[in-house]
Design a protein around this motif. Structure first.
Motif, PDB file in Angstrom:
ATOM      1  N   ARG A  80       0.823  -1.208   0.000  1.00  0.00           N
ATOM      2  CA  ARG A  80       0.000   0.000   0.000  1.00  0.00           C
ATOM      3  C   ARG A  80       0.862   1.265   0.000  1.00  0.00           C
ATOM      4  O   ARG A  80       0.522   2.247  -0.634  1.00  0.00           O
ATOM      5  CB  ARG A  80      -0.938   0.001   1.212  1.00  0.00           C
TER       6      ARG A  80
ATOM      7  N   PRO B 261      -5.168   2.501  -4.845  1.00  0.00           N
ATOM      8  CA  PRO B 261      -5.251   2.234  -3.398  1.00  0.00           C
ATOM      9  C   PRO B 261      -4.339   3.153  -2.593  1.00  0.00           C
ATOM     10  O   PRO B 261      -3.202   3.419  -2.967  1.00  0.00           O
ATOM     11  CB  PRO B 261      -4.798   0.773  -3.283  1.00  0.00           C
TER      12      PRO B 261
ATOM     13  N   ASP C 110     -13.587   4.943  -4.727  1.00  0.00           N
ATOM     14  CA  ASP C 110     -12.696   3.870  -4.297  1.00  0.00           C
ATOM     15  C   ASP C 110     -13.504   2.784  -3.601  1.00  0.00           C
ATOM     16  O   ASP C 110     -14.733   2.837  -3.563  1.00  0.00           O
ATOM     17  CB  ASP C 110     -11.585   4.396  -3.389  1.00  0.00           C
TER      18      ASP C 110
END
Length: 341
Positions: free
Chosen positions: A143, A310, A284
């Motif tokens: 991430r 993301p 998202d």
């Protein structure tokens, strides 16, 4: 372990012919090329079976009836492919919950599923039935890397530019959800030097309320959608709110697939239908939001979804950058003033 169920000698044979042989046999009988007796000897099919098929009797498939129609299963497959293209591939557990969400939405109860949640055997058989699906190991993208990776952001911007080509500003929508608590947060105060843990008296329960906001590139803001953490919705909770605001509840207090669908149909879709042409919706968390039902509506109404990379919302989510921060600053000021009363 040996099979203790063995076929006995002299027992009746069962369907020793293919569908093609049966069809050819029936055509010859219908066209009077052969009699039923002759066709039975030629193809090894009993006269009774031929007679039943000619009368369109006992034509049901062998075994347990199918739970879903061909079109329903196709919609599940399309959902899997679309989510994979968005960069949110679905695993077996996700598929089971997608099916459960679909059954709960249409109000159908499947007795062989526990609480409408398909089992592992059904999931495995579903994948076997659809040869265009396969199980692969997905490459994990950290991430932190996804949030700052230059190539990912460049690809996102290029994709967004291509998708928005020729789309009017009033047809470009951006949505995001956030939460508001009744805790005004910490505040700097003056205390005696050496005090390690200064405290101030302020009633708070840290109750969180989820909020969905959406607006278009023209500057129009849609009515908010509020979700409380509760089993039922009390009437006082819906009073004195913004005009056309909608309210709902969930056990977690967050948006699930069914609540997102209600917001999409009752709030967003009504505004999208007002203007003709291609519409683009930017957001998202698509893997937990989009159902096959919503995807079908989007195809019909010429609506395209664009997924944010993301953990890049601090850079790519307009509502996070320009809307939620000042809103929460004012919200904390309102809470502080209210708790002083």
């Amino acid at each position: 372990m040996p099979n203790k169920y063995k076929k006995q000698l002299g027992s009746r044979t069962y369907r020793n012919y293919s569908d093609e042989q049966l069809e050819k046999c029936l055509n010859e009988v219908k066209n009077k090329i052969k009699t039923q007796r002759e066709a039975a000897r030629a193809y090894g099919i009993s006269r009774r079976t031929i007679n039943y098929k000619l009368k369109d009797l006992h034509n049901s498939k062998i075994g347990r009836p199918d739970i879903f129609s061909t079109n329903e299963e196709k919609s599940f497959v399309d959902h899997i492919i679309v989510m994979s293209n968005y960069g949110f591939p679905i695993d077996k557990t996700d598929l089971r919950h997608i099916v459960k969400s679909y059954l709960d939405r249409i109000g159908r109860k499947v007795s062989v599923f526990k609480n409408n949640l398909p089992g592992l055997s059904w999931t495995a058989n579903f994948i076997k039935r659809h040869k265009n699906l396969s199980i692969r190991l997905a490459s994990n993208i950290k991430r932190t890397r996804a949030a700052i990776d230059k190539e990912i952001l460049e690809n996102y911007i290029l994709n967004l530019k291509e998708t928005l080509s020729g789309v009017l500003p009033e047809n470009v929508y951006n949505y995001d959800e956030t939460n508001l608590t009744d805790n005004p947060g910490q505040k700097k105060v003056l205390v005696k030097r050496g005090s390690k843990y200064p405290e101030r008296i302020c009633n708070t329960s840290k109750v969180a309320i989820s909020l969905m906001m959406c607006g278009n590139a023209k500057g129009e803001i849609l009515p908010p959608y509020v979700v409380y953490k509760a089993k039922g919705l009390w009437e006082p909770w819906t009073q004195n709110g913004p005009k056309n605001c909608r309210y709902n509840t969930s056990p977690s207090g967050w948006f699930d697939a069914n609540i997102f669908q209600d917001w999409f149909e009752k709030t967003l879709l009504r505004h999208l239908k007002k203007n003709p042409g291609k519409k683009v919706v930017i957001g998202d968390n698509l893997s937990s939001h989009l159902s096959s039902y919503i995807i079908d509506i989007c195809k019909k109404e010429n609506i395209y979804f664009v997924c944010l990379p993301p953990n890049s919302t601090h850079l790519t989510q307009p509502l996070d950058v320009a809307f939620f921060h000042p809103m929460k600053v004012d919200w904390r000021k309102i809470l502080s003033e209210w708790k002083k009363v």
